[in-house]
Design a protein around this motif. Structure first.
Motif, PDB file in Angstrom:
ATOM      1  N   GLU A 221       0.801  -1.299   0.014  1.00 42.18           N
ATOM      2  CA  GLU A 221       0.144   0.068   0.108  1.00 42.18           C
ATOM      3  C   GLU A 221       0.910   1.215   0.091  1.00 42.18           C
ATOM      4  O   GLU A 221       0.418   2.239  -0.638  1.00 42.18           O
ATOM      5  CB  GLU A 221      -0.836   0.050   1.297  1.00 42.18           C
ATOM      6  CG  GLU A 221      -2.042  -0.884   0.901  1.00 42.18           C
ATOM      7  CD  GLU A 221      -3.124  -1.019   2.154  1.00 42.18           C
ATOM      8  OE1 GLU A 221      -3.199   0.101   2.926  1.00 42.18           O
ATOM      9  OE2 GLU A 221      -3.604  -2.095   2.328  1.00 42.18           O
TER      10      GLU A 221
ATOM     11  N   GLU B 167       2.065   2.125  -3.325  1.00 38.62           N
ATOM     12  CA  GLU B 167       0.855   2.722  -4.208  1.00 38.62           C
ATOM     13  C   GLU B 167       0.883   4.369  -3.837  1.00 38.62           C
ATOM     14  O   GLU B 167       0.728   5.021  -4.959  1.00 38.62           O
ATOM     15  CB  GLU B 167      -0.404   2.111  -3.908  1.00 38.62           C
ATOM     16  CG  GLU B 167      -1.192   2.328  -5.060  1.00 38.62           C
ATOM     17  CD  GLU B 167      -2.713   1.716  -4.689  1.00 38.62           C
ATOM     18  OE1 GLU B 167      -2.561   0.333  -4.125  1.00 38.62           O
ATOM     19  OE2 GLU B 167      -3.696   2.102  -4.958  1.00 38.62           O
TER      20      GLU B 167
ATOM     21  N   ASP C 177       4.011   5.745  -5.345  1.00 36.41           N
ATOM     22  CA  ASP C 177       3.849   5.762  -6.728  1.00 36.41           C
ATOM     23  C   ASP C 177       3.058   7.210  -7.204  1.00 36.41           C
ATOM     24  O   ASP C 177       3.208   7.816  -8.360  1.00 36.41           O
ATOM     25  CB  ASP C 177       3.174   4.796  -7.260  1.00 36.41           C
ATOM     26  CG  ASP C 177       4.347   3.532  -7.471  1.00 36.41           C
ATOM     27  OD1 ASP C 177       5.673   3.983  -7.166  1.00 36.41           O
ATOM     28  OD2 ASP C 177       4.256   2.700  -7.706  1.00 36.41           O
ATOM     29  N   LYS C 178       1.907   7.375  -6.454  1.00 36.48           N
ATOM     30  CA  LYS C 178       0.967   8.506  -6.757  1.00 36.48           C
ATOM     31  C   LYS C 178       1.868   9.892  -6.756  1.00 36.48           C
ATOM     32  O   LYS C 178       1.706  10.764  -7.699  1.00 36.48           O
ATOM     33  CB  LYS C 178      -0.124   8.421  -5.712  1.00 36.48           C
ATOM     34  CG  LYS C 178      -1.126   7.418  -6.070  1.00 36.48           C
ATOM     35  CD  LYS C 178      -2.406   7.583  -4.973  1.00 36.48           C
ATOM     36  CE  LYS C 178      -3.263   6.467  -4.903  1.00 36.48           C
ATOM     37  NZ  LYS C 178      -4.360   6.602  -6.117  1.00 36.48           N
TER      38      LYS C 178
END
Ligand code: PLP
Length: 398
Positions: free
Chosen positions: A260, A263, A266-267
């Motif tokens: 998580e 993620e 990465d955003k």
């Protein structure tokens, strides 16, 4: 008057803050020997030729476009190979992210990890962005002690005491800035055990990994079994390319505990677009190319470290632990009656001896009554700096 954000106004960066009074002296024509910033490119160190050539070639051949947010696939492959060679880690290019140097990696990792009110364990003393950036995200940098009498190794018991339910990670800087400490394998294992006990990831700053004088760097990434580790590294120190602003980080996370977080990070990486494309071509050349330049550079650095260390042992009023890595030495001010604190000491040295050090408290609580010297310049410059400093101290203490 436009009111600025408080979170920005509170930020301090001691290493550059001391430059202002030095500049005032220089404006008056005074020669100040600056031993404050850890930038090898300001002295007789340059990135190796094959890297410089690759950078120029990339620009000439038209690699001047935006690249993928996570970095060029060829570079991520080269990073995997480099890190397998160095740390024996079992990673793939999918675990690697390329950044505008370690400083951006810190912004991204802290930005993705920390909610307001949460905390992260950082070494004391430590490189200032570890406290400044964490505070910028309204989180708390919790300083754990490193022990001077024990070669500035981390105090595991103190680390344990600082963990609570809001702790999100343990940061490790090894070899360390500002102390030059190189952590023992046993210490790294203890940190991993502690992190495992509290289910915390370890964030490992390895920017000086091949810059050691005695002993070899051991990465928590190479020893971990189930504790997730985020390793950061880049071109700035071992590849001597500070101004290119290129680095990377990777996840060693066999159990997928960081999925998580990956993620979220990465955003953040997508909204900052991408790292410099031509610099990534230079990085490929560096990571896959010959490393013989490093031997020559490390021999120069060792001579400079030994010189400064020897001189400091002869100067009254200070004591020093011999650094085992990086290019900093972090003496302790033993004679304290003449100054209010270490910052006053550093300013007094600047005005009295025209040598610029950085006050230790700028690196955190455990840095108080210390100062940091960068020993990158050639011995002739270091000799002049040490002569001036010695004369200053002998006069002060007579
Ligand atoms: N991490 C440590 C421990 C450092 O000492 C430094 C620079 O002095 C950095 C990171 C900055 O690295 P970069 O140039 O990759 O942002």
């Amino acid at each position: 008057m436009v009111r600025p954000a408080e979170r920005a106004m509170g930020i301090e960066y001691a290493i550059r803050d001391v430059v202002l009074p030095a500049r005032e002296l220089e404006k008056k024509g005074i020669n100040v020997i600056r031993l404050n910033i850890g930038d090898p490119g300001k002295f007789d160190f340059q990135p190796p030729k094959h890297m410089r050539d690759a950078y120029c070639r990339a620009i000439q051949e038209g690699h001047n476009y935006y690249g993928p947010s996570e970095g060029l696939p060829e570079l991520r492959e080269a990073i995997v190979e480099r890190e397998k060679r160095k740390n024996g880690v079992d990673i793939t290019p999918d675990d690697v992210r390329v950044t505008a140097a370690v400083t951006e990696a810190l912004q991204l990792i802290f930005g993705g990890l920390l909610n307001p009110g949460e905390n992260i364990l950082v070494p004391s003393p430590s490189y200032p962005p570890y406290t400044g950036l964490v505070k910028f995200y309204a989180a708390e940098p919790r300083e754990y002690l490193t022990v001077e009498e024990n070669g500035w190794q981390p105090d595991i018991d103190d680390m344990r005491k600082k963990i609570d339910e809001k702790t999100k990670a343990i940061a490790v800087i090894n070899p360390n800035n500002p102390t030059g400490a190189l952590y023992e394998k046993k210490t790294i294992k203890e940190i991993l055990d502690l992190a495992g006990e509290y289910d915390l990831p370890v964030i490992s700053d390895e920017i000086y990994d091949l810059m050691t004088y005695e002993g070899k760097h051991v990465s928590p990434g190479s020893l971990t079994k189930d504790v997730p580790v985020i390793v950061m590294n880049g071109l700035s120190k071992v590849y001597f390319a500070t101004g290119w602003r290129l680095g990377y980080f990777y996840y060693v996370d066999p159990e997928g505990k960081l999925d998580e977080l990956r993620e979220a990070i990465d955003k953040l990486m997508r909204i900052r677009l991408c790292p410099s494309t031509p610099a990534q071509f230079a990085a490929i050349a560096g990571l896959t190319g010959p490393m013989d330049y490093l031997e020559e550079y490390m021999a120069k650095l060792k001579e400079r470290r030994d010189y400064v260390y020897k001189r400091l042992t002869e100067i009254p009023g200070v004591s020093t632990v011999k650094p085992q890595g990086a290019f900093y030495i972090f003496p302790r001010i033993e004679e304290r009656s003449k100054w209010k604190n270490d910052k006053e000491f550093v300013l007094d040295v600047l005005h009295g001896a025209h040598v610029l050090f950085v006050h230790g408290s700028g690196f955190g609580k455990a840095g108080e009554w210390h100062f940091r010297i960068v020993f990158l310049p050639p011995v002739e410059i270091l000799e002049e700096a040490m002569n001036r400093f010695e004369e200053f101290m002998r006069k002060k203490l007579s």
